[in-house]
Design a protein around this motif. Structure first.
Motif, short mmCIF file in Angstrom:
data_model
loop_
_atom_site.label_atom_id
_atom_site.label_comp_id
_atom_site.label_asym_id
_atom_site.label_seq_id
_atom_site.Cartn_x
_atom_site.Cartn_y
_atom_site.Cartn_z
N ALA A 19 35.86 50.16 42.10
CA ALA A 19 35.02 50.94 41.18
C ALA A 19 34.87 52.38 41.66
CB ALA A 19 33.64 50.28 41.05
N ARG A 20 35.02 52.61 42.96
CA ARG A 20 35.01 53.97 43.49
C ARG A 20 36.34 54.68 43.25
NH1 ARG A 20 31.18 55.35 47.61
NH2 ARG A 20 29.50 53.81 47.62
N ILE A 21 37.43 53.89 43.24
CA ILE A 21 38.78 54.47 43.17
C ILE A 21 39.22 54.74 41.74
CG2 ILE A 21 41.22 54.04 43.67
CD1 ILE A 21 40.31 52.42 46.09
N PHE A 22 39.03 53.76 40.84
CA PHE A 22 39.61 53.85 39.50
C PHE A 22 39.27 55.13 38.75
CE2 PHE A 22 40.30 48.99 38.81
CZ PHE A 22 41.46 49.06 39.56
N PRO A 23 37.98 55.57 38.76
CA PRO A 23 37.69 56.79 38.01
C PRO A 23 38.46 58.01 38.52
CG PRO A 23 35.67 55.62 38.54
CD PRO A 23 36.77 54.97 39.33
N ARG A 24 38.82 58.01 39.80
CA ARG A 24 39.53 59.14 40.39
C ARG A 24 41.02 59.12 40.04
NH1 ARG A 24 36.50 61.58 44.56
NH2 ARG A 24 34.47 60.59 44.78
N LEU A 25 41.50 58.00 39.53
CA LEU A 25 42.91 57.89 39.15
C LEU A 25 43.13 58.16 37.67
CD1 LEU A 25 43.89 54.67 41.14
CD2 LEU A 25 44.21 57.06 41.82
N ALA A 26 42.04 58.39 36.93
CA ALA A 26 42.17 58.60 35.48
C ALA A 26 42.94 59.88 35.18
CB ALA A 26 40.79 58.65 34.84
N MET A 27 43.84 59.81 34.22
CA MET A 27 44.64 60.96 33.82
C MET A 27 44.53 61.11 32.31
SD MET A 27 46.12 61.89 36.74
CE MET A 27 47.74 62.62 36.67
N ASP A 28 44.91 62.28 31.80
CA ASP A 28 44.84 62.49 30.35
C ASP A 28 45.98 61.75 29.65
OD1 ASP A 28 47.19 64.07 30.47
OD2 ASP A 28 46.02 65.86 30.90
N ALA A 29 45.93 61.76 28.33
CA ALA A 29 46.88 60.97 27.55
C ALA A 29 48.32 61.39 27.79
CB ALA A 29 46.53 61.08 26.07
N GLY A 30 48.55 62.69 28.03
CA GLY A 30 49.91 63.16 28.27
C GLY A 30 50.52 62.58 29.51
N HIS A 31 49.69 62.34 30.54
CA HIS A 31 50.19 61.75 31.78
C HIS A 31 50.39 60.25 31.65
CE1 HIS A 31 50.15 64.86 34.94
NE2 HIS A 31 49.27 65.46 34.19
N SER A 32 49.55 59.59 30.88
CA SER A 32 49.52 58.12 30.89
C SER A 32 50.17 57.49 29.67
CB SER A 32 48.06 57.65 31.00
OG SER A 32 47.27 58.18 29.95
N ALA A 33 50.94 58.27 28.91
CA ALA A 33 51.53 57.73 27.68
C ALA A 33 52.45 56.55 27.95
CB ALA A 33 52.29 58.83 26.95
N ALA A 34 53.13 56.53 29.10
CA ALA A 34 54.06 55.45 29.41
C ALA A 34 53.35 54.18 29.86
CB ALA A 34 55.05 55.88 30.49
N THR A 35 52.08 54.28 30.22
CA THR A 35 51.33 53.12 30.70
C THR A 35 50.65 52.45 29.51
OG1 THR A 35 50.93 54.19 32.83
CG2 THR A 35 49.52 52.33 32.27
N LEU A 36 51.20 51.33 29.09
CA LEU A 36 50.66 50.60 27.94
C LEU A 36 49.45 49.77 28.34
CD1 LEU A 36 54.02 49.43 26.32
CD2 LEU A 36 52.73 51.54 25.93
N LEU A 37 49.43 49.31 29.60
CA LEU A 37 48.28 48.59 30.13
C LEU A 37 48.13 48.96 31.59
CD1 LEU A 37 46.05 46.43 29.65
CD2 LEU A 37 47.68 44.74 30.53
N GLY A 38 47.00 49.56 31.93
CA GLY A 38 46.77 50.05 33.28
C GLY A 38 45.96 49.11 34.13
N PRO A 39 45.22 49.65 35.13
CA PRO A 39 44.49 48.82 36.06
C PRO A 39 43.48 47.90 35.38
CG PRO A 39 44.60 51.09 36.83
CD PRO A 39 45.13 51.08 35.44
N GLY A 40 43.32 46.69 35.93
CA GLY A 40 42.32 45.76 35.44
C GLY A 40 42.85 44.36 35.20
N ASP A 41 44.14 44.21 34.94
CA ASP A 41 44.75 42.89 34.76
C ASP A 41 45.64 42.57 35.95
OD1 ASP A 41 44.57 41.43 31.79
OD2 ASP A 41 43.98 43.56 31.78
#
Length: 342
Positions: A19-41
């Protein structure tokens, strides 16, 4: 929060640390367009519109690849390690003529690691991705574990956008050998870190060399540009000009000849450290890695893409002559970094 004020990872559960790490890894839509499902599963889902995936993986281990405190007094931050983990893997994708799309990270942490250091590492990863120019890349997931020393493993996925990869094996006699980025500077920085000269006594030029060891700046974008320009062979310079030049020579069945005048120009930036440590800058230039520049070959009639500088040529092998690296036609020692010999 400073590391001194920070709790250690042992006082947090895995969920609390994530929970400390995930918010710091967040990127905008342009960076994360290739990631259809990110952290959590259990696994991430990454798009592959090219129907091919370029992948590279690398690990940094405490006291093997970095020290928390160096002999010259410099203290490695989590930001340093995160940035370098991003840079060295993004560079490998770049060296194929591809661009990065996603990254996954595995962290092994001793229980007494300050939480603030881990947060800094996450910040370094995302800053490296953004500031180095990997605009289509984001962190899609990863893993946490406990161990005796800090270990950071990063795998990066990339795409060729429908093009063909640039391999090490395509260099041809008559090609121009060119370099994008720097050479020898990270090795000079490492020598300064390992020296007894305190980091606080370094002048700005010397300190810049330290910074390039801790936070290398690979020329991202130069790889796809080289591919588009018709590069015949290419690799990431992670182990030194001689050793990596020999890898192209060996894979392509040619001889690689370096131009001494070009080498002198590259060595000039290393002189402030060489003078301080009373050593030969040429050792760093030829044998030092971790700048993560690109060494590429181009047909002689091709205009070099921006950022590339000619530093030599590709020659045909003579009778009873094996692949080799020469300087102005004279044999050169192909020494460089070796993970198991150095």
């Amino acid at each position: 929060m400073t590391e001194a004020d920070s709790p250690v990872v042992a006082v947090l559960s895995e969920a609390e640390l994530l929970a400390r790490i995930f918010p710091r890894l967040a990127m905008d839509a342009g960076h994360s367009a290739a990631t259809l499902l990110g952290p959590g599963d259990d696994a991430a889902i990454i798009s592959a519109p090219d129907a091919r995936t370029v992948i590279s993986i690398d690990t940094q281990v405490q006291d093997q690849d970095f020290r928390l405190t160096w002999p010259n007094g410099y203290c490695t931050t989590g930001f340093d390690v995160g940035w370098k983990a991003a840079a060295q893997n993004l560079s490998d994708i770049n060296a194929m003529g591809a661009r990065a799309t996603s990254m996954v990270v595995s962290l092994t942490l001793p229980p007494d690691t300050p939480v603030a250091w881990v947060e800094q590492l996450a910040d370094g990863l995302t800053a490296g991705i953004r500031e180095l120019g990997a605009s289509g890349c984001s962190v899609a997931g990863g893993d946490l574990g406990r161990g005796r020393e800090i270990s950071v493993t990063v795998a990066v996925l990339g795409t060729l956008d429908g093009g063909q990869p640039v391999l090490r094996s395509g260099a041809r006699p008559g090609d121009v050998l060119a370099l994008a980025g720097t050479a020898g500077r990270a090795a000079a920085g490492l020598a300064l870190l390992e020296s007894p000269v305190h980091v606080g006594r370094l002048d700005p030029q010397q300190r810049n060399l330290v910074d390039l060891q801790c936070r290398p700046v690979p020329p991202l974008g130069a790889g796809p540009a080289a591919r588009a320009a018709g590069a015949t062979a290419m690799l990431d310079v992670s182990d030194g000009l001689l050793r990596d030049g020999h890898r192209i020579a060996l894979a392509s069945g040619v001889s690689v000849d370096l131009d001494p005048d070009s080498l002198d120009l590259l060595a000039a930036a290393l002189e402030p450290a060489a003078a301080l440590l009373q050593t030969d800058a040429g050792t760093w230039l030829l044998g030092g890695g971790e700048d993560h520049g690109l060494l590429a070959t181009f047909p002689p009639d091709v205009q070099l893409p921006p950022g590339f500088t000619a530093i030599g040529s590709v020659l045909a092998l003579g009778i009873d002559e094996g692949p080799r690296v020469t300087i102005a036609g004279r044999a050169a020692d192909t020494g460089g970094w070796d993970h198991f010999a150095d």
